[in-house]
Write a protein that holds these residues in place. Structure first.
Motif, PDB file in Angstrom:
ATOM      1  N   ILE A 200      -4.473  -3.816   5.881  1.00 35.86           N
ATOM      2  CA  ILE A 200      -5.383  -4.210   4.816  1.00 35.86           C
ATOM      3  C   ILE A 200      -5.804  -2.955   4.050  1.00 35.86           C
ATOM      4  CG2 ILE A 200      -7.709  -5.076   4.367  1.00 35.86           C
ATOM      5  CD1 ILE A 200      -7.318  -6.853   6.868  1.00 35.86           C
ATOM      6  N   THR A 201      -5.626  -2.981   2.753  1.00 40.10           N
ATOM      7  CA  THR A 201      -5.961  -1.778   1.984  1.00 40.10           C
ATOM      8  C   THR A 201      -6.158  -2.154   0.531  1.00 40.10           C
ATOM      9  OG1 THR A 201      -5.205   0.413   1.327  1.00 40.10           O
ATOM     10  CG2 THR A 201      -3.509  -1.254   1.565  1.00 40.10           C
ATOM     11  N   HIS A 202      -6.914  -1.344  -0.233  1.00 37.39           N
ATOM     12  CA  HIS A 202      -6.759  -1.542  -1.661  1.00 37.39           C
ATOM     13  C   HIS A 202      -6.189  -0.331  -2.367  1.00 37.39           C
ATOM     14  CE1 HIS A 202     -11.401  -1.785  -1.309  1.00 37.39           C
ATOM     15  NE2 HIS A 202     -11.108  -0.527  -1.330  1.00 37.39           N
ATOM     16  N   PHE A 203      -5.607   0.561  -1.586  1.00 41.11           N
ATOM     17  CA  PHE A 203      -4.967   1.707  -2.213  1.00 41.11           C
ATOM     18  C   PHE A 203      -3.490   1.748  -1.866  1.00 41.11           C
ATOM     19  CE2 PHE A 203      -9.408   3.066  -1.650  1.00 41.11           C
ATOM     20  CZ  PHE A 203      -9.717   3.188  -2.994  1.00 41.11           C
ATOM     21  N   GLU A 230       7.368  -3.272  -4.368  1.00 43.34           N
ATOM     22  CA  GLU A 230       7.158  -3.079  -5.804  1.00 43.34           C
ATOM     23  C   GLU A 230       5.864  -3.732  -6.278  1.00 43.34           C
ATOM     24  OE1 GLU A 230       9.445  -5.037  -4.513  1.00 43.34           O
ATOM     25  OE2 GLU A 230       8.927  -7.007  -5.330  1.00 43.34           O
ATOM     26  N   LEU A 231       5.378  -4.716  -5.507  1.00 43.41           N
ATOM     27  CA  LEU A 231       4.136  -5.390  -5.899  1.00 43.41           C
ATOM     28  C   LEU A 231       2.942  -4.425  -5.806  1.00 43.41           C
ATOM     29  CD1 LEU A 231       2.824  -8.019  -6.822  1.00 43.41           C
ATOM     30  CD2 LEU A 231       2.755  -8.758  -4.431  1.00 43.41           C
ATOM     31  N   ALA A 232       2.968  -3.535  -4.809  1.00 48.49           N
ATOM     32  CA  ALA A 232       1.887  -2.539  -4.686  1.00 48.49           C
ATOM     33  C   ALA A 232       1.925  -1.587  -5.874  1.00 48.49           C
ATOM     34  CB  ALA A 232       2.018  -1.774  -3.377  1.00 48.49           C
ATOM     35  N   GLU A 233       3.132  -1.241  -6.312  1.00 43.94           N
ATOM     36  CA  GLU A 233       3.252  -0.356  -7.486  1.00 43.94           C
ATOM     37  C   GLU A 233       2.765  -1.063  -8.744  1.00 43.94           C
ATOM     38  OE1 GLU A 233       7.348   0.956  -7.580  1.00 43.94           O
ATOM     39  OE2 GLU A 233       7.203   1.479  -5.444  1.00 43.94           O
ATOM     40  N   GLN A 234       3.091  -2.340  -8.849  1.00 42.70           N
ATOM     41  CA  GLN A 234       2.641  -3.112 -10.014  1.00 42.70           C
ATOM     42  C   GLN A 234       1.114  -3.182 -10.051  1.00 42.70           C
ATOM     43  OE1 GLN A 234       4.072  -7.177 -10.130  1.00 42.70           O
ATOM     44  NE2 GLN A 234       2.974  -7.582 -12.046  1.00 42.70           N
ATOM     45  N   LEU A 235       0.502  -3.356  -8.870  1.00 43.98           N
ATOM     46  CA  LEU A 235      -0.963  -3.386  -8.793  1.00 43.98           C
ATOM     47  C   LEU A 235      -1.553  -2.079  -9.299  1.00 43.98           C
ATOM     48  CD1 LEU A 235      -2.062  -5.004  -5.433  1.00 43.98           C
ATOM     49  CD2 LEU A 235      -2.771  -5.643  -7.728  1.00 43.98           C
ATOM     50  N   TYR A 240      -5.291  -5.911 -11.013  1.00 34.44           N
ATOM     51  CA  TYR A 240      -5.216  -7.274 -10.490  1.00 34.44           C
ATOM     52  C   TYR A 240      -4.975  -8.305 -11.583  1.00 34.44           C
ATOM     53  CZ  TYR A 240      -6.181  -5.637  -5.875  1.00 34.44           C
ATOM     54  OH  TYR A 240      -6.058  -4.997  -4.675  1.00 34.44           O
ATOM     55  N   VAL A 241      -5.436  -8.013 -12.802  1.00 33.41           N
ATOM     56  CA  VAL A 241      -5.198  -8.947 -13.897  1.00 33.41           C
ATOM     57  C   VAL A 241      -3.694  -9.085 -14.153  1.00 33.41           C
ATOM     58  CG1 VAL A 241      -5.444  -9.310 -16.370  1.00 33.41           C
ATOM     59  CG2 VAL A 241      -7.421  -8.649 -15.020  1.00 33.41           C
ATOM     60  N   GLY A 242      -3.005  -7.941 -14.138  1.00 27.97           N
ATOM     61  CA  GLY A 242      -1.567  -7.962 -14.377  1.00 27.97           C
ATOM     62  C   GLY A 242      -0.824  -8.757 -13.321  1.00 27.97           C
ATOM     63  N   GLY A 257      -9.946  -4.310 -14.142  1.00 25.57           N
ATOM     64  CA  GLY A 257      -8.908  -3.423 -14.661  1.00 25.57           C
ATOM     65  C   GLY A 257      -8.153  -2.737 -13.539  1.00 25.57           C
ATOM     66  N   LEU A 258      -7.866  -1.479 -13.710  1.00 23.88           N
ATOM     67  CA  LEU A 258      -7.153  -0.722 -12.690  1.00 23.88           C
ATOM     68  C   LEU A 258      -8.006  -0.615 -11.436  1.00 23.88           C
ATOM     69  CD1 LEU A 258      -5.788   2.078 -14.992  1.00 23.88           C
ATOM     70  CD2 LEU A 258      -4.466   0.273 -13.892  1.00 23.88           C
ATOM     71  N   PRO A 259      -7.369  -0.458 -10.275  1.00 23.48           N
ATOM     72  CA  PRO A 259      -8.135  -0.409  -9.038  1.00 23.48           C
ATOM     73  C   PRO A 259      -9.316   0.561  -9.073  1.00 23.48           C
ATOM     74  CG  PRO A 259      -5.797  -0.493  -8.555  1.00 23.48           C
ATOM     75  CD  PRO A 259      -5.923  -0.409 -10.065  1.00 23.48           C
ATOM     76  N   HIS A 260      -9.114   1.756  -9.615  1.00 21.78           N
ATOM     77  CA  HIS A 260     -10.205   2.724  -9.555  1.00 21.78           C
ATOM     78  C   HIS A 260     -11.348   2.338 -10.488  1.00 21.78           C
ATOM     79  CE1 HIS A 260      -7.731   4.334 -12.908  1.00 21.78           C
ATOM     80  NE2 HIS A 260      -8.909   4.579 -13.429  1.00 21.78           N
ATOM     81  N   ALA A 261     -11.071   1.436 -11.431  1.00 20.10           N
ATOM     82  CA  ALA A 261     -12.112   1.042 -12.375  1.00 20.10           C
ATOM     83  C   ALA A 261     -12.744  -0.283 -11.984  1.00 20.10           C
ATOM     84  CB  ALA A 261     -11.525   0.929 -13.777  1.00 20.10           C
ATOM     85  N   ALA A 262     -12.294  -0.842 -10.880  1.00 18.85           N
ATOM     86  CA  ALA A 262     -12.658  -2.224 -10.596  1.00 18.85           C
ATOM     87  C   ALA A 262     -13.691  -2.342  -9.491  1.00 18.85           C
ATOM     88  CB  ALA A 262     -11.403  -3.018 -10.242  1.00 18.85           C
ATOM     89  N   GLY A 263     -14.545  -1.348  -9.362  1.00 18.39           N
ATOM     90  CA  GLY A 263     -15.616  -1.461  -8.376  1.00 18.39           C
ATOM     91  C   GLY A 263     -15.126  -1.376  -6.955  1.00 18.39           C
ATOM     92  N   PHE A 264     -14.111  -0.554  -6.710  1.00 21.93           N
ATOM     93  CA  PHE A 264     -13.573  -0.429  -5.364  1.00 21.93           C
ATOM     94  C   PHE A 264     -14.279   0.611  -4.539  1.00 21.93           C
ATOM     95  CE2 PHE A 264     -10.109  -2.695  -7.159  1.00 21.93           C
ATOM     96  CZ  PHE A 264      -9.742  -3.517  -6.111  1.00 21.93           C
TER      97      PHE A 264
END
Ligand code: ADP
Ligand code: MG
Length: 274
Positions: A200-203, A230-235, A240-242, A257-264
């Protein structure tokens, strides 16, 4: 018992009190496979790890979890551990008065393994993980750094010889060296011992060393998208919107938006100069 080797989660619904958190999770993890579960804050990732290990306070309302044919949901957490499941905690517990060696010796005894083999396995494992031997005598996790605690978790995983490991954000709070050491060791366990891993990760950084066979994106308690690495790269590039498209709009969080901008929270891999 079916004789089949797989950690199988089928139609799993679970929650707390009258709130459903997991809404129909299906996953199959076979020996040697790495499955990454990614998702934004609040999507249900930790709940999944807690329910798998049997943490009190969660109620399973539908579905099943079996480990090599053994029904886990009817078992106490320690029985799930004996059946071969290991949970690497996001925040390992400090246990004053109990050394790693004492813990692992008792675990071996309780699990019907020879306790006399523990010392040797412990020293070998500590060397692979770059853990100072003096730490083995110290009370478990007491006053250790975040990175040392995670190395300790990996060490316990190696010595107990669990067959499936759930890693709940093993990358959080780790410096890059500790992350590389721990994820390399776990990758080796999948290759050498056939360890099955639910990471489990968000990075996606974790997944550069610990190579996922499958990546699953969790949203509102169910897996919305599954794919290869490739799905992790797409993320990473599209956020997550993409990846989730319209499904992301249903999420309670507004920053999508991007993970780092999404309140992670703090990205441990962020470039401090960027
Ligand atoms: P994640 O690990 O993906 O960030 P969690 O599994 O921790 O998500 O939480 C999923 C959702 O369930 C969140 O909205 C959280 O507030 C809620 N939740 C989790 N555990 C509890 C609990 N014990 N009591 C009430 N709500 C909870
Ligand atoms: Mg969590």
């Amino acid at each position: 018992m079916t004789g089949e080797h797989v950690l199988r989660i089928e139609g799993l619904w679970a929650g707390v009190a009258d709130t459903e958190i997991l809404r129909g999770i299906d996953l199959e993890i076979r020996p040697g496979e790495v499955h990454a579960v990614m998702g934004r804050n609040g999507s249900g990732k930790s709940t999944l790890s807690h329910v798998l290990m049997g943490r009190p306070g969660y109620e399973v309302t539908a579905g099943s979890v079996t480990l090599d044919g053994v029904d886990l949901l009817g078992l106490a957490p320690w029985e799930r551990a004996q059946a071969g499941l290991f949970l690497c905690l996001q925040h390992p517990t400090e246990v004053p008065g109990v050394s790693l060696e004492a813990l692992l010796t008792e675990a071996a005894r309780a699990g019907g393994r020879d306790p006399d083999t523990v010392r040797e396995a412990l020293v070998a494992e500590a060397e692979r993980l770059g853990i100072d031997e003096r730490l083995l005598e110290r009370p478990l996790n007491v006053d250790l750094s975040g990175g040392e605690k995670k190395r300790n978790e990996a060490l316990q995983l190696g010595v107990t010889g669990a067959r499936y490991a759930v890693l709940d954000e093993i990358d959080s709070g780790l410096d890059v060296d500790a992350l590389a050491t721990v994820s390399r060791r776990i990758q080796e366990a999948t290759d050498e011992d056939g360890l099955g891993v639910l990471a489990i990760t968000h990075f996606s950084r974790l997944l550069e060393v610990l190579e996922p066979d499958r990546v699953h994106v969790l949203s509102q308690g169910s897996i919305r998208v599954s794919g290869g690495p490739e799905l992790a790269e797409q993320l990473e590039t599209e956020g997550y919107v993409g990846v989730l498209g319209d499904a992301a709009a249903d999420e309670p969080e507004t920053l999508v938006g991007l993970p780092h901008a999404a309140g992670f929270g703090e990205d441990p891999f962020a470039d401090p100069l960027a």
